[in-house]
Design an enzyme around this catalytic site. Structure first.
Site, PDB file in Angstrom:
ATOM      1  N   HIS A  30      -3.657 -39.351  10.721  1.00 17.99           N
ATOM      2  CA  HIS A  30      -3.456 -39.990   9.425  1.00 17.99           C
ATOM      3  C   HIS A  30      -2.918 -38.956   8.446  1.00 17.99           C
ATOM      4  O   HIS A  30      -3.495 -37.878   8.278  1.00 17.99           O
ATOM      5  CB  HIS A  30      -4.784 -40.560   8.930  1.00 17.99           C
ATOM      6  CG  HIS A  30      -4.808 -40.865   7.468  1.00 17.99           C
ATOM      7  ND1 HIS A  30      -3.835 -41.615   6.842  1.00 17.99           N
ATOM      8  CD2 HIS A  30      -5.688 -40.486   6.496  1.00 17.99           C
ATOM      9  CE1 HIS A  30      -4.112 -41.700   5.556  1.00 17.99           C
ATOM     10  NE2 HIS A  30      -5.229 -41.026   5.315  1.00 17.99           N
ATOM     11  N   CYS A  74      -7.982 -45.965   6.277  1.00 17.02           N
ATOM     12  CA  CYS A  74      -6.925 -45.131   6.860  1.00 17.02           C
ATOM     13  C   CYS A  74      -7.012 -45.025   8.376  1.00 17.02           C
ATOM     14  O   CYS A  74      -6.078 -44.539   9.020  1.00 17.02           O
ATOM     15  CB  CYS A  74      -6.964 -43.741   6.242  1.00 17.02           C
ATOM     16  SG  CYS A  74      -6.925 -43.770   4.428  1.00 17.02           S
ATOM     17  N   ASN A  81       0.429 -40.793   0.909  1.00 16.94           N
ATOM     18  CA  ASN A  81      -0.667 -41.340   1.710  1.00 16.94           C
ATOM     19  C   ASN A  81      -0.583 -42.868   1.646  1.00 16.94           C
ATOM     20  O   ASN A  81      -0.900 -43.465   0.628  1.00 16.94           O
ATOM     21  CB  ASN A  81      -2.007 -40.841   1.158  1.00 16.94           C
ATOM     22  CG  ASN A  81      -3.194 -41.372   1.935  1.00 16.94           C
ATOM     23  OD1 ASN A  81      -3.099 -42.333   2.700  1.00 16.94           O
ATOM     24  ND2 ASN A  81      -4.352 -40.747   1.734  1.00 16.94           N
TER      25      ASN A  81
END
Length: 332
Positions: free
Chosen positions: A252, A114, A282
């Protein structure tokens, strides 16, 4: 060394299929209310059965070309941040090179989960500033739906698919990169977020060898809400600026509750924070470009704004970047 690079353009793409929270009510013990309350996610996109990370990445680059009326045939390095490549090799970056018929370029996939997109931007800045490259294509792209364990109610609700692309170019007049901060402050925490490949153990501990994402959300949460605020302040300490000078924080987009805690601990206002998880879930390396593009589309992010990007994830690794948003053209 002062930067000689800037981001000149950005493009994004998400698959067509929208997956609402009601879908998960049919496969695990959960509800729309619970998912929204715990994560802030309302929907996400899933790639088709024959749609892969390189397909999303190619379309994101195409979107960038169309939005900013630019070309990429003279790009001399391609960096793709992804945890879900189509193949171990050839790389996704090489598939980008092939599709756009870029004759003279390097092609590398980065594996920083990420944090990958911010790692890629930092590497692009270093390559351009050092004089090795003049035009670098940085892409964050994922098809996490293909590696999600849909029997795990705590993780299957989180992930979605998407891609974002940015062009980093040489400049002496208007460098956009102000400061960077990169780390792996809890490498021993790898056992809390992993996906197996060849080994069935990690630091001597057995792991679930099914090729799907395994996450200890509580431990990752604890690490992130401590590490990111510290990293944000360390990033600002490299400059004469303070967090008050930052126009937009773009972390993120893992979980809305996590971002709220990060903002609270760092002292940064939540209302000046851009996220992408509500519509896209996500998407790992793609969450930051999706959020940035959304901010541009909504008229929030303006040329000359100071942005603080921060990625964090499996490893456990993290990367921050302070930059000026200085595109050479206004998107169509």
């Amino acid at each position: 060394m002062q930067s000689k690079a800037t981001i000149t353009a950005i493009g994004i793409h998400v698959p067509e299929e929208v997956i609402g929270n009601d879908y998960f009510e049919t496969i695990v013990d959960t509800s729309d209310e619970w998912i929204v309350q715990r994560t802030g996610i309302r929907e996400r996109r899933f790639a088709g059965k024959q749609e892969f990370t390189s397909d999303l990445a190619i379309t994101a680059v195409t979107n960038m070309i169309q939005q900013y009326d630019i070309k990429v045939d003279d790009v001399d390095m391609i960096l793709v941040a992804t945890s879900t490549p189509d193949h171990v090799f050839p790389s996704v970056a090489s598939r980008i090179q092939s599709h756009f018929e870029i004759k003279h370029t390097g092609a590398i996939d980065l594996h920083a989960t990420c944090a990958g997109f911010v790692y890629g931007l930092n590497m692009a800045n270093a390559l351009v500033t050092a004089g090795m490259n003049r035009k670098v294509l940085v892409i964050g792209a994922e098809t996490l739906s293909k590696t999600t364990d849909f029997s795990d109610r705590t993780t299957c609700i989180l992930f979605g698919d998407g891609a974002g692309a940015a062009l980093v170019e040489y400049t002496e007049e208007n460098p956009g990169f102000l400061a960077s901060y990169i780390g792996a402050t809890k490498g021993e925490g790898g056992i809390h977020l992993y996906r197996t490949h060849l080994s069935d153990q990690l630091d001597g501990q057995p792991v679930k060898d099914h090729g799907q994402i395994v996450q200890n959300g509580r431990e990752v949460y604890r690490w992130a809400v401590t590490t990111v605020p510290t990293g944000m302040h360390s990033l600002m300490d490299q400059t004469e600026l303070s967090l008050d000078d930052v126009d937009w924080f773009i972390p993120h987009s893992a979980n809305a509750r996590m971002i709220e805690t990060i903002c609270e601990k760092s002292g940064f206002p939540l209302e000046k924070t851009l996220m992408s998880m509500e519509r896209y879930g996500n998407t790992s390396a793609a969450t930051i470009p999706l959020a940035l593009a959304g901010g541009i589309r909504e008229g929030k992010v303006q040329s000359g704004d100071t942005l603080l990007l921060y990625g964090f994830g499996g490893g456990l690794v993290h990367a921050g970047l302070l930059l000026k948003w200085l595109p050479t053209k206004t998107p169509r």
